[in-house]
Design an enzyme around this catalytic site. Structure first.
Site, PDB file in Angstrom:
ATOM      1  N   TYR A 159       0.704  -1.120  -0.129  1.00 50.13           N
ATOM      2  CA  TYR A 159       0.206   0.059   0.256  1.00 50.13           C
ATOM      3  C   TYR A 159       0.677   1.364  -0.319  1.00 50.13           C
ATOM      4  O   TYR A 159       1.808   1.344   0.753  1.00 50.13           O
ATOM      5  CB  TYR A 159      -0.814  -0.136   1.427  1.00 50.13           C
ATOM      6  CG  TYR A 159      -1.491   1.093   1.250  1.00 50.13           C
ATOM      7  CD1 TYR A 159      -2.368   1.514   0.873  1.00 50.13           C
ATOM      8  CD2 TYR A 159      -0.992   1.879   2.755  1.00 50.13           C
ATOM      9  CE1 TYR A 159      -3.922   2.543   0.959  1.00 50.13           C
ATOM     10  CE2 TYR A 159      -2.126   3.017   2.614  1.00 50.13           C
ATOM     11  CZ  TYR A 159      -3.077   3.456   2.207  1.00 50.13           C
ATOM     12  OH  TYR A 159      -4.497   4.687   2.354  1.00 50.13           O
TER      13      TYR A 159
ATOM     14  N   ASP B 292       9.795   2.289  -0.419  1.00 51.38           N
ATOM     15  CA  ASP B 292       7.997   3.405   0.888  1.00 51.38           C
ATOM     16  C   ASP B 292       7.994   2.559   2.635  1.00 51.38           C
ATOM     17  O   ASP B 292       8.267   1.565   2.630  1.00 51.38           O
ATOM     18  CB  ASP B 292       6.856   2.959   0.474  1.00 51.38           C
ATOM     19  CG  ASP B 292       5.581   3.377   0.846  1.00 51.38           C
ATOM     20  OD1 ASP B 292       5.973   3.454   2.613  1.00 51.38           O
ATOM     21  OD2 ASP B 292       4.429   3.193   0.911  1.00 51.38           O
TER      22      ASP B 292
ATOM     23  N   LYS C 216       5.394   7.866   9.420  1.00 55.92           N
ATOM     24  CA  LYS C 216       5.167   7.845  10.343  1.00 55.92           C
ATOM     25  C   LYS C 216       6.026   8.250  11.493  1.00 55.92           C
ATOM     26  O   LYS C 216       5.458   8.892  12.246  1.00 55.92           O
ATOM     27  CB  LYS C 216       5.094   6.185   9.997  1.00 55.92           C
ATOM     28  CG  LYS C 216       3.206   6.433   9.593  1.00 55.92           C
ATOM     29  CD  LYS C 216       2.932   4.893  10.063  1.00 55.92           C
ATOM     30  CE  LYS C 216       1.136   4.858   8.933  1.00 55.92           C
ATOM     31  NZ  LYS C 216       1.081   3.265   9.345  1.00 55.92           N
TER      32      LYS C 216
END
Length: 416
Positions: free
Chosen positions: A119, A220, A248
């Site tokens: 994702y 990513d 994050k």
């Protein structure tokens, strides 16, 4: 993910350390950590002090370049040397979309290679149906992207999705699309289909293949950055991508992302050939939080990562003992303090890719198990695709308590 039909209602009021309290005053040991950003737990004092100082003395949003953003970038670069220049963004989604745009602009090619179960945010550039049913996936191991939602008006464009951890499938994809491929984008450790580490030599094989075809490699590291190691998965596995995306844990709970690459590549932006903007990108509040996070990591990385990995190993070993003793088919996989528990339909040695999770894992049983755990005061997400996250705020006593409740829940929900 907060309002799935099978998620027991939980409206949070506050968090502190490794715990969160709901509006009814019930306390939970938090093994979710806000889906990963809270590397130091809830309300870390150093981050609070940095943010309060910034907004009290200098302002939250100045609208001009600031020294604090340059300091944060310099500190990130110490851990991610491939990010010679970087742009701050507001989220992982925005950073991934910008990274893909950069890869296409720099190479002059259009095709993007993505991987099943990964994702990269919900932008039109990359939003794949990343948890597609098995019968929707191509038999040959790669194929056109399946749009992830309505309203994309034909996007994503020029994207091929390949089985991950399968170097042969990627090689076949390159044979068909090779001279058109701008980049491969991947999670270097899969964290959106449980926790699945790269097979031995896989990341190195992908790196070599992209170099041989004049394509770029994008990592990513929204989930893995600052979590599986101070320098992310690329330092843990010793593979440097061309473009890195982080988010994050960078902000310790504040909304921030970044993407970066070499001076040459990022000159596409500095020379205004490629646009990336955002009024709130790199604003002073999130930079204050990020600087506190970076300072803590740079000062404490020699101790904090072994500490968290030790807790994760204790939890993983305890779960294996519980489920093994009860003869409940299961699999536990972790990379550092990122941990995945799979309840399976039989004994399996490992899950190597998204299709393995879909094929072998018992989602309804896991939901029932999670409900019992949540009611007992230990929270992790009821979707088996979502990892558990540990932080520096967790303790060995927390793990002991959690394992006691895991044993009770397993006996009461998984043995029937």
């Amino acid at each position: 993910m907060r309002v799935l039909s099978y998620h027991l209602p939980l409206v949070a009021e506050r968090g502190e350390g490794a715990r969160v309290w709901d509006v009814d005053g019930k306390e939970y040991l938090d093994l979710n950590m806000a889906y990963g950003p809270l590397l130091f737990g809830h309300c870390p004092q150093r981050v609070i002090d940095s943010v309060v100082k910034q907004i009290s003395t200098s302002g939250s949003q100045l609208g001009f370049p600031t020294e604090i953003s340059a300091r944060v970038a310099s500190k990130i670069k110490q851990l991610y040397p491939g990010m010679e220049l970087m742009r701050f963004a507001n989220s992982g989604t925005e950073s991934c979309a910008a990274a893909v745009r950069l890869a296409r602009a720099y190479t002059g090619k259009n095709v993007l290679v993505m991987f099943e179960g990964h994702y990269h945010g919900w932008s039109d550039a990359v939003f794949n149906k990343y948890h597609a049913p098995l019968d929707a996936l191509p038999e040959k191991g790669y194929g056109p992207i399946i749009p992830g939602t309505l309203g994309l008006a034909g996007a994503p464009n020029d994207v091929v999705v390949v089985r991950w951890n399968d170097i042969d499938a990627l090689e076949a994809c390159f044979r068909e699309y090779g001279d058109r491929i701008a980049a491969c984008i991947m999670e270097p450790v899969m964290g959106n289909s449980g926790v699945i580490p790269p097979a031995d030599g896989y990341l190195q094989g992908v790196r070599e293949m992209t170099l041989n075809h004049d394509s770029l490699l994008i990592f990513d590291e929204v989930i893995t950055g600052f979590r599986v190691a101070a320098g992310g998965a690329q330092s843990r596995y010793m593979v440097q991508p061309d473009i890195t995306v982080i988010s994050k844990a960078l902000g310790s709970g504040y909304p921030v992302g970044a993407f970066g690459a070499s001076h040459e590549m990022m000159s596409m932006i500095t020379e205004q050939k490629l646009f990336h903007g955002g009024v709130f990108s790199g604003n002073a509040v999130v930079m204050a939080a990020a600087e506190a996070a970076m300072d803590t990591i740079l000062e404490s990385r020699e101790t904090m990562y072994p500490y968290m990995e030790g807790l994760a190993t204790k939890l993983a070993d305890g779960l294996r003992e519980i489920f093994g003793r009860l003869k409940i088919p299961h699999l536990v996989q972790n990379v550092g303090p990122l941990l995945g528990l799979f309840l399976t339909d039989g004994k399996i040695e490992k899950v190597n890719e998204y299709r393995d999770v879909r094929k072998h894992c018992q989602f309804d049983k896991y939901i029932h198990f999670q409900h019992h755990m949540q009611n007992s005061g230990v929270y992790f997400h009821p979707n088996q695709f979502e990892p558990m996250f540990l932080s520096t705020a967790h303790t060995a006593d927390d793990i002991d308590m959690a394992l006691e409740r895991f044993a009770d829940a397993a006996a009461k929900t998984c043995c029937k």
